[in-house]
Write a protein that holds these residues in place. Structure first.
Motif, PDB file in Angstrom:
ATOM      1  N   ILE A 164     -23.246  21.184  -0.871  1.00 47.04           N
ATOM      2  CA  ILE A 164     -24.268  20.125  -0.822  1.00 47.04           C
ATOM      3  C   ILE A 164     -25.664  20.744  -0.797  1.00 47.04           C
ATOM      4  O   ILE A 164     -26.582  20.255  -1.455  1.00 47.04           O
ATOM      5  CB  ILE A 164     -24.058  19.247   0.435  1.00 47.04           C
ATOM      6  N   SER A 165     -25.823  21.837  -0.035  1.00 51.02           N
ATOM      7  CA  SER A 165     -27.120  22.487   0.068  1.00 51.02           C
ATOM      8  C   SER A 165     -27.564  23.060  -1.277  1.00 51.02           C
ATOM      9  O   SER A 165     -28.751  23.051  -1.585  1.00 51.02           O
ATOM     10  CB  SER A 165     -27.067  23.602   1.120  1.00 51.02           C
ATOM     11  N   SER A 166     -26.624  23.542  -2.062  1.00 50.05           N
ATOM     12  CA  SER A 166     -26.993  24.078  -3.374  1.00 50.05           C
ATOM     13  C   SER A 166     -27.301  22.973  -4.372  1.00 50.05           C
ATOM     14  O   SER A 166     -28.014  23.189  -5.347  1.00 50.05           O
ATOM     15  CB  SER A 166     -25.890  24.984  -3.910  1.00 50.05           C
ATOM     16  N   TYR A 167     -26.775  21.789  -4.139  1.00 49.02           N
ATOM     17  CA  TYR A 167     -27.024  20.662  -5.035  1.00 49.02           C
ATOM     18  C   TYR A 167     -28.355  19.968  -4.713  1.00 49.02           C
ATOM     19  O   TYR A 167     -29.055  19.532  -5.614  1.00 49.02           O
ATOM     20  CB  TYR A 167     -25.870  19.659  -4.941  1.00 49.02           C
ATOM     21  N   CYS A 168     -28.680  19.885  -3.425  1.00 54.27           N
ATOM     22  CA  CYS A 168     -29.893  19.170  -3.003  1.00 54.27           C
ATOM     23  C   CYS A 168     -31.120  20.035  -3.218  1.00 54.27           C
ATOM     24  O   CYS A 168     -31.080  21.250  -3.112  1.00 54.27           O
ATOM     25  CB  CYS A 168     -29.792  18.774  -1.536  1.00 54.27           C
ATOM     26  N   LYS A 169     -32.220  19.379  -3.476  1.00 48.63           N
ATOM     27  CA  LYS A 169     -33.476  20.097  -3.707  1.00 48.63           C
ATOM     28  C   LYS A 169     -34.261  20.337  -2.414  1.00 48.63           C
ATOM     29  O   LYS A 169     -35.034  21.270  -2.327  1.00 48.63           O
ATOM     30  CB  LYS A 169     -34.354  19.299  -4.669  1.00 48.63           C
TER      31      LYS A 169
END
Length: 194
Positions: A164-169
């Motif tokens: 999720i952290s890699s997907y979110c900006k």
């Protein structure tokens, strides 16, 4: 086609692990796990002749709290590992080196996973030794299985949170995503167990 470089993954893992040692995560988590396992074993003993309950009663008492606490710890460790570094600009510095993105992701996963492993092994291990000294070493196989399942649970939530952290900006949206994952896992796990 270039292959994944294990040395790069090890260097990034070591950096993540050492950064979290400096933040005193391991010491805090270890002390928390020791206190919890001793307290729950004391409650499981029921005030009888033995001060603590046996390993089986301790594991039964700890399952509920560890299934809540370990995912929260994994979410706290991993929510800003990619999005937080992207916001601060540190991720762009790392990616300017000759590393692949998958190496960065795996390095961060293994480094933060080692934080969870060390804290669970030390905390539950020391707590288990205290209980074993007072009640004996019966049911150790179940206790060791409980430790490994706790580590596995931590890795599952950590990997989902890093994803999720890699997907979110932004860091705030990755916190929201981590909270959604936690409650989804809580509701889904309760429905399956019920």
């Amino acid at each position: 086609m270039s292959f994944i470089n294990p040395k790069t993954i090890f260097i990034i893992s070591k950096k993540e692990f050492l950064d979290n040692i400096r933040n005193r995560w391991i010491m805090l988590l270890t002390v928390l796990f020791i206190i919890l396992i001793i307290a729950f074993s004391y409650v499981a003993g029921g005030g009888g002749d033995d001060l603590f309950g046996d390993m089986e009663a301790s594991v039964t008492a700890m399952m509920g709290i560890s299934s809540l606490l370990i995912p929260l710890i994994a979410i706290i460790l991993g929510f800003s590992t990619i999005s937080g570094e992207a916001e601060s600009g540190a991720l762009y510095v790392v990616l300017s080196y000759p590393v692949r993105r998958i190496e960065v992701l795996l390095g961060k996963l293994f480094g933060l996973g080692c934080v969870i492993i060390v804290s669970i092994l030390l905390g539950f291990g020391f707590g288990g030794i205290v209980i074993a000294l007072t009640t004996g070493t019966s049911s150790w196989a179940g206790y060791i299985g409980f430790i490994f399942l706790s580590i596995f649970l931590g890795f599952i939530y950590l990997s989902l949170t890093i994803c999720i952290s890699s997907y979110c900006k932004r860091g705030i949206t990755s916190i929201g995503g981590g909270i959604v994952i936690f409650f989804w896992g809580l509701i889904y796990g309760t429905a399956i167990l019920a």
